[in-house]
Write a protein that holds these residues in place. Structure first.
Motif, PDB file in Angstrom:
ATOM      1  N   TYR A  30       0.835  -1.191   0.000  1.00 57.84           N
ATOM      2  CA  TYR A  30       0.000   0.000   0.000  1.00 57.84           C
ATOM      3  C   TYR A  30       0.876   1.250   0.000  1.00 57.84           C
ATOM      4  O   TYR A  30       1.958   1.266   0.580  1.00 57.84           O
ATOM      5  N   MET A  31       0.371   2.271  -0.669  1.00 56.34           N
ATOM      6  CA  MET A  31       1.023   3.573  -0.644  1.00 56.34           C
ATOM      7  C   MET A  31       0.219   4.470   0.289  1.00 56.34           C
ATOM      8  O   MET A  31      -0.979   4.677   0.084  1.00 56.34           O
ATOM      9  N   VAL A  32       0.864   4.967   1.337  1.00 55.59           N
ATOM     10  CA  VAL A  32       0.214   5.903   2.245  1.00 55.59           C
ATOM     11  C   VAL A  32       0.767   7.294   1.958  1.00 55.59           C
ATOM     12  O   VAL A  32       1.979   7.494   1.930  1.00 55.59           O
ATOM     13  N   ILE A  42       5.635   3.377   1.282  1.00 55.91           N
ATOM     14  CA  ILE A  42       5.086   2.064   0.938  1.00 55.91           C
ATOM     15  C   ILE A  42       5.054   1.237   2.218  1.00 55.91           C
ATOM     16  O   ILE A  42       6.073   1.086   2.899  1.00 55.91           O
ATOM     17  N   ILE A  43       3.893   0.693   2.550  1.00 55.28           N
ATOM     18  CA  ILE A  43       3.736  -0.038   3.810  1.00 55.28           C
ATOM     19  C   ILE A  43       3.150  -1.419   3.543  1.00 55.28           C
ATOM     20  O   ILE A  43       2.570  -1.686   2.486  1.00 55.28           O
ATOM     21  N   ALA A  44       3.294  -2.304   4.540  1.00 52.34           N
ATOM     22  CA  ALA A  44       2.774  -3.666   4.471  1.00 52.34           C
ATOM     23  C   ALA A  44       1.263  -3.662   4.721  1.00 52.34           C
ATOM     24  O   ALA A  44       0.708  -2.713   5.288  1.00 52.34           O
ATOM     25  N   PRO A  45       0.573  -4.738   4.310  1.00 52.39           N
ATOM     26  CA  PRO A  45      -0.894  -4.756   4.420  1.00 52.39           C
ATOM     27  C   PRO A  45      -1.430  -4.681   5.849  1.00 52.39           C
ATOM     28  O   PRO A  45      -2.467  -4.073   6.093  1.00 52.39           O
ATOM     29  N   LYS A  46      -0.729  -5.284   6.807  1.00 56.11           N
ATOM     30  CA  LYS A  46      -1.240  -5.260   8.174  1.00 56.11           C
ATOM     31  C   LYS A  46      -1.217  -3.852   8.755  1.00 56.11           C
ATOM     32  O   LYS A  46      -2.141  -3.446   9.470  1.00 56.11           O
ATOM     33  N   LEU A  47      -0.180  -3.098   8.439  1.00 58.22           N
ATOM     34  CA  LEU A  47      -0.146  -1.721   8.912  1.00 58.22           C
ATOM     35  C   LEU A  47      -1.237  -0.901   8.216  1.00 58.22           C
ATOM     36  O   LEU A  47      -1.853  -0.024   8.834  1.00 58.22           O
TER      37      LEU A  47
END
Length: 452
Positions: A30-32, A42-47
């Motif tokens: 995911y891009m936050v 760019i972060i992992a799905p759980k975060l």
């Protein structure tokens, strides 16, 4: 027992936007975007799941309950609090309760805040200035999106290929080189202006491709990238697109640039004005440089999006380190579990070729350094003398051409010097790291001997 206030929301969230990235990884990314701060992560799905729960206004207990069901494992409010403090606080994705949230900034203000200190920018040769705002670029590129229709692309490619065949099958390189050496200041400035126009059209190609897929155009600016003069387009919004659409955005610049160069070649055939032909030749060389996947230009992003592997440089280094560790029989960091086997092979080959390219480039520069630096003083003196002559005689064209030549030559020297210094710094870091590891092993071995 957890204090009741820790189960509530002892933190505040800034304005965030989450976008799922289309990648080839088994695990999504995911891009936050920190809205109004000019930062993206760019972060992992759980975060990402945790951020979504918090954005809904849930307490830590409510978020823990929802995530326990979503992840199919027991999640406590205390564990979420630790994640927020250790991961989100450090990245500016959340702030302690009572902390003043950063104010929303314009793009220009955000750039000033996020840019490196002046000393660091001088050492790395990284500078950027915005020339056109996104709304102005959008007005220019709106009609140009028609060039991405299938029929337009087919006709344009036929036009580009036919003009290149005519050019390279008839050109006399030695004769052309002799003519170029006799360029007068006016012809030099015309050629430089043509190149600037062609490169600006390159940036319009990226922006038009982004608009073709329904995204707003970003701004266009000028930058020094390791002291190499270049234009750039803000295409950060293209992360919302699918990989094949991002590939079109990556290729859009070279597509438009090649089309513009073909038009210049037709003008040369009609007028036989040499700066038109030279602009085409230099433009094609710049396209080859741009498509090189080992530099962070269009080719790198094209390969990244074609493989659908974000952070290609970082992942390729990790893959290469893993393979090298297995080769010498040492424990290394495992391969990214989300990377499929055939993509891991391609990424590993890319890492090897990238290191070979940079090693050859540095070797080539060092080999030619004596010639470049040996004639540098003479070349600079020549351009300065021409500038003074133009100033003294009132020859504006001679003065302007000489100043541009001087500036470009100095930037070339800075680029070459920077590449050599960066490589030397990396070699020093590797050597220092190796010595520290060797010393640590010797100390462990000595301690083991004393115990025995």
């Amino acid at each position: 027992m957890i204090a009741e206030e820790s189960l509530a929301r002892p933190f505040v969230l800034p304005q965030l936007r989450l976008d799922r990235l289309e990648t080839s990884l088994n695990e999504p990314r995911y891009m936050v975007t920190l809205v109004g701060q000019g930062r993206r992560l760019i972060i992992a799905p759980k975060l990402a799941d945790l951020i979504e729960q918090l954005q809904q206004g849930k307490s830590l207990e409510e978020a823990a309950s929802a995530l326990s069901l979503l992840w199919n494992q027991e999640v406590s409010a205390e564990s979420l609090r630790v994640i927020i403090e250790r991961q989100m606080f450090t990245q500016g994705l959340a702030y302690p309760e009572g902390h003043k949230l950063p104010q929303t900034m314009t793009a220009a203000e955000a750039q000033k805040v996020t840019q490196q200190p002046l000393t660091e920018r001088l050492l790395t040769g990284q500078f950027a200035w915005r020339l056109l705002k996104g709304r102005h670029v959008g007005k220019i590129c709106g009609p140009l999106t028609a060039l991405y229709s299938p029929l337009s692309v087919l006709l344009a490619l036929a036009f580009i290929l036919s003009t290149r065949w005519l050019l390279y099958s008839t050109i006399d390189r030695s004769f052309l080189y002799q003519l170029v050496m006799q360029f007068n200041p006016a012809e030099y400035l015309v050629n430089l202006c043509l190149l600037i126009v062609v490169i600006m059209i390159h940036e319009f190609g990226h922006a038009s491709a982004q608009m073709r897929f329904g995204l707003p155009a970003g701004g266009i600016g000028f930058q020094l990238y390791h002291y190499i003069p270049a234009f750039f387009t803000n295409v950060s919004a293209s992360w919302r697109l699918k990989p094949r659409q991002r590939v079109v955005v990556d290729l859009g610049g070279i597509y438009f640039q090649s089309l513009a160069s073909s038009i210049l070649y037709l003008l040369y055939l009609e007028t036989h004005y040499l700066p038109f032909m030279l602009a085409v030749l230099v433009s094609d060389v710049l396209c080859l440089v741009s498509i090189n996947p080992f530099l962070r230009f269009d080719g790198y992003w094209l390969l990244t999006d074609a493989l659908a592997v974000p952070n290609l440089q970082k992942i390729s280094t990790r893959v290469l380190g893993h393979c090298w560790g297995k080769l010498i029989g040492r424990e290394t960091q495992a391969l990214p579990p989300q990377l499929s086997r055939w993509r891991a092979i391609i990424v590993g080959v890319y890492a090897i070729l990238k290191n070979c390219f940079w090693a050859y480039l540095v070797f080539f520069i060092i080999k030619r350094a004596r010639m470049v630096y040996g004639t540098a003083a003479t070349t600079i003196e020549k351009f300065l003398a021409e500038s003074l002559t133009g100033l003294r005689t009132g020859d504006v064209l001679l003065l302007t051409a000489s100043v541009f030549r001087l500036v470009l030559f100095v930037l070339l020297l800075l680029t070459v010097s920077l590449l050599v210094l960066n490589m030397a710094r990396k070699l020093y870091s590797l050597a220092r790291s190796g010595l520290l590891k060797l010393r640590a092993r010797q100390e462990v071995g000595a301690a083991g001997g004393e115990v025995a």
